[in-house]
Design a protein around this motif. Structure first.
Motif, PDB file in Angstrom:
ATOM      1  N   ARG A 108       4.169   3.810  -2.101  1.00  0.00           N
ATOM      2  CA  ARG A 108       4.320   2.886  -3.240  1.00  0.00           C
ATOM      3  C   ARG A 108       3.620   1.563  -2.945  1.00  0.00           C
ATOM      4  O   ARG A 108       2.866   1.042  -3.751  1.00  0.00           O
ATOM      5  CB  ARG A 108       5.811   2.634  -3.529  1.00  0.00           C
ATOM      6  CG  ARG A 108       6.047   1.686  -4.701  1.00  0.00           C
ATOM      7  CD  ARG A 108       7.539   1.423  -4.940  1.00  0.00           C
ATOM      8  NE  ARG A 108       8.300   2.651  -5.104  1.00  0.00           N
ATOM      9  CZ  ARG A 108       8.360   3.371  -6.213  1.00  0.00           C
ATOM     10  NH1 ARG A 108       7.704   2.977  -7.265  1.00  0.00           N
ATOM     11  NH2 ARG A 108       9.070   4.463  -6.269  1.00  0.00           N
ATOM     12  N   ASN A 109       3.864   1.024  -1.760  1.00  0.00           N
ATOM     13  CA  ASN A 109       3.312  -0.291  -1.417  1.00  0.00           C
ATOM     14  C   ASN A 109       1.809  -0.275  -1.164  1.00  0.00           C
ATOM     15  O   ASN A 109       1.173  -1.320  -1.157  1.00  0.00           O
ATOM     16  CB  ASN A 109       4.018  -0.852  -0.176  1.00  0.00           C
ATOM     17  CG  ASN A 109       5.462  -1.207  -0.471  1.00  0.00           C
ATOM     18  OD1 ASN A 109       5.827  -1.351  -1.629  1.00  0.00           O
ATOM     19  ND2 ASN A 109       6.275  -1.336   0.558  1.00  0.00           N
ATOM     20  N   SER A 110       1.259   0.885  -0.926  1.00  0.00           N
ATOM     21  CA  SER A 110      -0.174   0.939  -0.583  1.00  0.00           C
ATOM     22  C   SER A 110      -1.058   1.328  -1.766  1.00  0.00           C
ATOM     23  O   SER A 110      -2.280   1.236  -1.685  1.00  0.00           O
ATOM     24  CB  SER A 110      -0.395   1.929   0.573  1.00  0.00           C
ATOM     25  OG  SER A 110       0.397   1.554   1.674  1.00  0.00           O
ATOM     26  N   LEU A 111      -0.427   1.780  -2.852  1.00  0.00           N
ATOM     27  CA  LEU A 111      -1.224   2.108  -4.037  1.00  0.00           C
ATOM     28  C   LEU A 111      -1.681   0.827  -4.729  1.00  0.00           C
ATOM     29  O   LEU A 111      -0.893  -0.108  -4.874  1.00  0.00           O
ATOM     30  CB  LEU A 111      -0.395   2.933  -5.026  1.00  0.00           C
ATOM     31  CG  LEU A 111      -0.202   4.404  -4.675  1.00  0.00           C
ATOM     32  CD1 LEU A 111       0.795   5.050  -5.637  1.00  0.00           C
ATOM     33  CD2 LEU A 111      -1.521   5.162  -4.701  1.00  0.00           C
ATOM     34  N   LEU A 112      -2.945   0.786  -5.128  1.00  0.00           N
ATOM     35  CA  LEU A 112      -3.486  -0.447  -5.702  1.00  0.00           C
ATOM     36  C   LEU A 112      -4.249  -0.165  -6.988  1.00  0.00           C
ATOM     37  O   LEU A 112      -4.869   0.890  -7.125  1.00  0.00           O
ATOM     38  CB  LEU A 112      -4.475  -1.085  -4.720  1.00  0.00           C
ATOM     39  CG  LEU A 112      -3.949  -1.504  -3.347  1.00  0.00           C
ATOM     40  CD1 LEU A 112      -5.108  -1.896  -2.466  1.00  0.00           C
ATOM     41  CD2 LEU A 112      -2.977  -2.647  -3.498  1.00  0.00           C
ATOM     42  N   LYS A 113      -4.197  -1.165  -7.867  1.00  0.00           N
ATOM     43  CA  LYS A 113      -5.044  -1.066  -9.066  1.00  0.00           C
ATOM     44  C   LYS A 113      -6.261  -1.946  -8.796  1.00  0.00           C
ATOM     45  O   LYS A 113      -6.349  -3.080  -9.274  1.00  0.00           O
ATOM     46  CB  LYS A 113      -4.266  -1.540 -10.289  1.00  0.00           C
ATOM     47  CG  LYS A 113      -3.134  -0.570 -10.636  1.00  0.00           C
ATOM     48  CD  LYS A 113      -2.301  -1.034 -11.794  1.00  0.00           C
ATOM     49  CE  LYS A 113      -1.211  -0.005 -12.054  1.00  0.00           C
ATOM     50  NZ  LYS A 113      -0.038  -0.544 -12.685  1.00  0.00           N
ATOM     51  N   ILE A 114      -7.193  -1.421  -8.041  1.00  0.00           N
ATOM     52  CA  ILE A 114      -8.340  -2.226  -7.571  1.00  0.00           C
ATOM     53  C   ILE A 114      -9.166  -2.749  -8.740  1.00  0.00           C
ATOM     54  O   ILE A 114      -9.617  -3.898  -8.734  1.00  0.00           O
ATOM     55  CB  ILE A 114      -9.206  -1.386  -6.610  1.00  0.00           C
ATOM     56  CG1 ILE A 114      -8.399  -1.074  -5.343  1.00  0.00           C
ATOM     57  CG2 ILE A 114     -10.513  -2.106  -6.239  1.00  0.00           C
ATOM     58  CD1 ILE A 114      -9.058  -0.101  -4.400  1.00  0.00           C
ATOM     59  N   ALA A 115      -9.343  -1.898  -9.743  1.00  0.00           N
ATOM     60  CA  ALA A 115     -10.224  -2.286 -10.847  1.00  0.00           C
ATOM     61  C   ALA A 115      -9.585  -3.347 -11.743  1.00  0.00           C
ATOM     62  O   ALA A 115     -10.272  -4.025 -12.489  1.00  0.00           O
ATOM     63  CB  ALA A 115     -10.582  -1.052 -11.665  1.00  0.00           C
ATOM     64  N   GLU A 116      -8.272  -3.475 -11.657  1.00  0.00           N
ATOM     65  CA  GLU A 116      -7.602  -4.361 -12.620  1.00  0.00           C
ATOM     66  C   GLU A 116      -7.055  -5.641 -12.006  1.00  0.00           C
ATOM     67  O   GLU A 116      -6.505  -6.482 -12.706  1.00  0.00           O
ATOM     68  CB  GLU A 116      -6.450  -3.591 -13.282  1.00  0.00           C
ATOM     69  CG  GLU A 116      -6.953  -2.476 -14.153  1.00  0.00           C
ATOM     70  CD  GLU A 116      -5.958  -1.336 -14.252  1.00  0.00           C
ATOM     71  OE1 GLU A 116      -4.758  -1.602 -14.327  1.00  0.00           O
ATOM     72  OE2 GLU A 116      -6.422  -0.182 -14.236  1.00  0.00           O
ATOM     73  N   SER A 123      -6.641   5.061  -4.165  1.00  0.00           N
ATOM     74  CA  SER A 123      -6.836   3.896  -5.040  1.00  0.00           C
ATOM     75  C   SER A 123      -8.324   3.591  -5.165  1.00  0.00           C
ATOM     76  O   SER A 123      -8.809   3.217  -6.242  1.00  0.00           O
ATOM     77  CB  SER A 123      -6.107   2.670  -4.486  1.00  0.00           C
ATOM     78  OG  SER A 123      -4.758   2.952  -4.292  1.00  0.00           O
ATOM     79  N   ILE A 124      -9.045   3.761  -4.061  1.00  0.00           N
ATOM     80  CA  ILE A 124     -10.502   3.566  -4.092  1.00  0.00           C
ATOM     81  C   ILE A 124     -11.130   4.630  -4.999  1.00  0.00           C
ATOM     82  O   ILE A 124     -12.023   4.342  -5.813  1.00  0.00           O
ATOM     83  CB  ILE A 124     -11.082   3.633  -2.660  1.00  0.00           C
ATOM     84  CG1 ILE A 124     -10.595   2.413  -1.859  1.00  0.00           C
ATOM     85  CG2 ILE A 124     -12.605   3.716  -2.669  1.00  0.00           C
ATOM     86  CD1 ILE A 124     -10.908   2.474  -0.377  1.00  0.00           C
TER      87      ILE A 124
END
Ligand code: AGP
Length: 591
Positions: free
Chosen positions: A259-267, A402-403
């Motif tokens: 949960r803590n490592s998932l990222l919305k990189i594009a947003e 996420s990438i």
């Protein structure tokens, strides 16, 4: 791998050193020792085996001291080879490898010096003694200039009872200051308990640590100022909290790590620079070792499937010595839980030199890899203590997925954001499989060898399952592509050989089950990990564990969980300590 501690201050050093060494035990070691300065006299105590065997030395008096846990590279584990090493007025602890120690030793011996150990480290303390003319720091500098390779060294000198000198090149070292003195250690948590300020030494720097101040110097011994590291001690507290082993606890922490490592990189504007480099990315090379390499392999399937960007995954120790092709638009992703793995750092440095953009994916702020990389993504798994990586693998997958998601968006591919952000919940749902595989262990505990098979993403998970089993249960095992078995490895399958098959991709179910049939026909006992209930009851399946369904590209984040648990319970059943496997170190800071 080797761990270093040091203390100078108003209190007795020895108990603090032993306490510090215990905090570094998780790194893996085979011997330990301390040296204290007591009224201008150096006292050394060292032992082969556990830090607990050194506890008797806590009674030594003296307010300055250094300590070390050794993971043997040059010379067998023995009392003589344990650190600290002493020469004349000096005692030294070292982490790293001195590559030119053979030449140095020859030179020093030809001058009549006698070595008491087989280590490369002893050459350093002999050199310091050779160059000493009353200036402690200068003698260390002159010695360091003669060294090739990697080192973090911490030195005591009987003439300077109020100073400890440190130097670093490519091996980690931090210095902390607190009310009762200064603390030196290989990692921040070991120094941080009593320190209010933490400083991370950079490559080529020296530090002179006294009970009153810490002074930093560059390679030419020019005094320099240094920024404090930002560190939240509360966040880093690790305790077993009722668990018997860290590994078991860390498996339960997987949902939170993901949960803590998932990222919305594009947003998210915070990742703007990473998003921009992804926009320019034509191909990816992932460099890593061990479990991190396996997370790269699993992520390759997801990145290629989701974003259609070609990914090459390379073992870092191989990459650094080949002549890799780095074209325009190449993004190299160096994946490392510790951020201190020597081979991964060297591969990353090479990639950068060849013109690649370099992104580090690591779990440890201020680690060496973060200083090499152009961009950093932190996995947020929290500290991982067990040598066998578990939650950090899942967290690495979360970061790499996420990438993949960001790349898919950039390339206008169907991204699958919802399916990605459903993973933490599914990770919770997969946890019952941890206890379910416990019943499998009697069939594994006495096995001569074990095979893990799968196709595609399931093959990537099989490789990690196999690594886990061998590293803590010591049972020879292999992860194999299911379709490749009949080209050789099938010859090793005999009556009752345990074979673990991983099946999570609908279109490949029957293909993998063909391989299952092949091993079953040769007497193997087949253990199935699948998200398809309809194949669990087949006659060729001895036992099965059902895991939740998820988007196929992401399935290793779930299927690896029962595999991690299988290795844990098998290790326990064989009487091994799953947290501290023999010969292995958590952080492999030497080549
Ligand atoms: C995994 O269980 C091992 N401890 C090992 O393979 C590890 O993953 C490898 O040494 C890489 O470490 P890193 O992620 O800290 O670079």
């Amino acid at each position: 791998m080797c761990g270093i501690v040091g203390y100078i201050g108003s209190e007795k050093a020895a108990p603090k050193l032993i306490d510090g060494l215990k905090k570094l035990e998780y790194r893996g070691y085979d011997s330990a020792g301390i040296a204290v300065l007591d009224g201008g006299v150096l006292r050394l105590e060292k032992r082969c085996g556990m830090v607990s065997e050194l506890e008797y030395a806590a009674c030594l008096s003296g307010n300055a001291g250094i300590g070390h846990t050794r993971w043997a590279t040059h010379g067998v584990p023995s009392q003589a080879n344990a650190h600290p090493h002493a020469c004349g007025k000096f005692a030294l602890v070292h982490n790293g490898i001195i590559e030119n120690y053979g030449d140095l030793r020859e030179e020093l011996e030809s001058e009549g010096r006698v070595f008491l150990s087989d280590t490369d480290s002893e050459a350093v303390v002999q050199l310091i003694d050779k160059y000493y003319e009353g200036d402690f720091l200068r003698a260390v500098k002159r010695a360091v200039e003669r060294l090739s390779g990697s080192f973090a060294i911490v030195v005591l000198c009987a003439d300077f009872p109020h100073e400890i000198v440190c130097a670093r090149r490519r091996s980690p070292l931090v210095v902390g200051r607190g009310k009762k003195g200064a603390y030196i250690a290989s990692d921040i948590p070991a120094a941080a308990e009593s320190a209010e300020e933490i400083y991370v030494l950079s490559d080529g720097e020296f530090a002179v640590v006294s009970d009153r101040e810490v002074a930093f110097y560059d390679g030419d011994l020019r005094r320099k100022t240094k920024k404090k590291a930002e560190y939240d001690r509360q966040k880093d507290i690790v305790a077993l909290n009722g668990y018997r082993h860290f590994m078991r606890k860390e498996i339960d922490e997987i949902p939170l790590s993901v949960r803590n490592s998932l990222l919305k990189i594009a947003e998210n504007n915070e990742y703007r620079n990473i998003y921009e480099v992804l926009c320019l990315t034509e191909q990816i090379q992932i460099v890593a070792c061990g479990t991190a390499y396996h997370s790269g392999l699993a992520a390759k399937y997801a990145i290629e499937a989701l974003a259609r960007v070609p990914v090459e995954v390379c073992v870092a120790s191989e990459y650094r010595y080949r002549n890799p092709v780095v074209k325009r638009g190449t993004l190299v992703i160096a994946v490392s839980q510790s951020g201190e793995t020597a081979d991964t750092i060297a591969a990353a440095e090479l990639a950068k030199k060849l013109g690649a953009a370099l992104l580090a994916v690591t779990n440890v702020p201020y680690s060496s890899l973060t200083t090499v990389a152009d961009y950093v993504l932190f996995t947020v798994a929290g500290r991982e203590i067990a040598v066998a990586a578990t939650k950090s693998y899942n967290a690495q997958l979360a970061s790499l997925y996420s990438i993949a998601l960001a790349l898919a968006k950039i390339r206008r591919q169907r991204a699958g954001k919802k399916t990605l952000f459903a993973l933490p919940n599914l990770c919770k749902k997969v946890l019952p499989s941890v206890e379910a595989v416990r019943g499998w262990t009697p069939h594994f505990v006495g096995a001569e060898s074990v095979y893990f098979i799968g196709r595609g993403v399931d093959y990537a998970a099989a490789l990690e399952g196999s690594l886990k089993l061998k590293e803590i249960s010591y049972i020879p095992s292999e992860g194999y592509p299911a379709g490749e078995l009949k080209h050789g490895t099938l010859a090793l399958v005999r009556e009752n050989t345990p074979v673990v098959a991983i099946v999570t991709q609908r279109r490949l179910v029957e293909k993998t089950m063909n391989a299952v049939n092949e091993v079953y026909s040769r007497g193997a006992k087949v253990f199935l990990i699948t998200c398809f209930p309809e194949i669990c009851g087949r006659k060729e399946v001895f036992s099965s564990v059902l895991i939740p369904k998820c988007r196929e590209a992401f399935s290793p984040v779930l299927s690896v969980v029962p595999l991690q648990a299988l290795s844990y319970y098998t290790a326990l059943a064989r009487g091994n300590d799953p947290d501290k496997p023999r010969n292995l170190a958590k952080s492999v800071t030497v080549e």
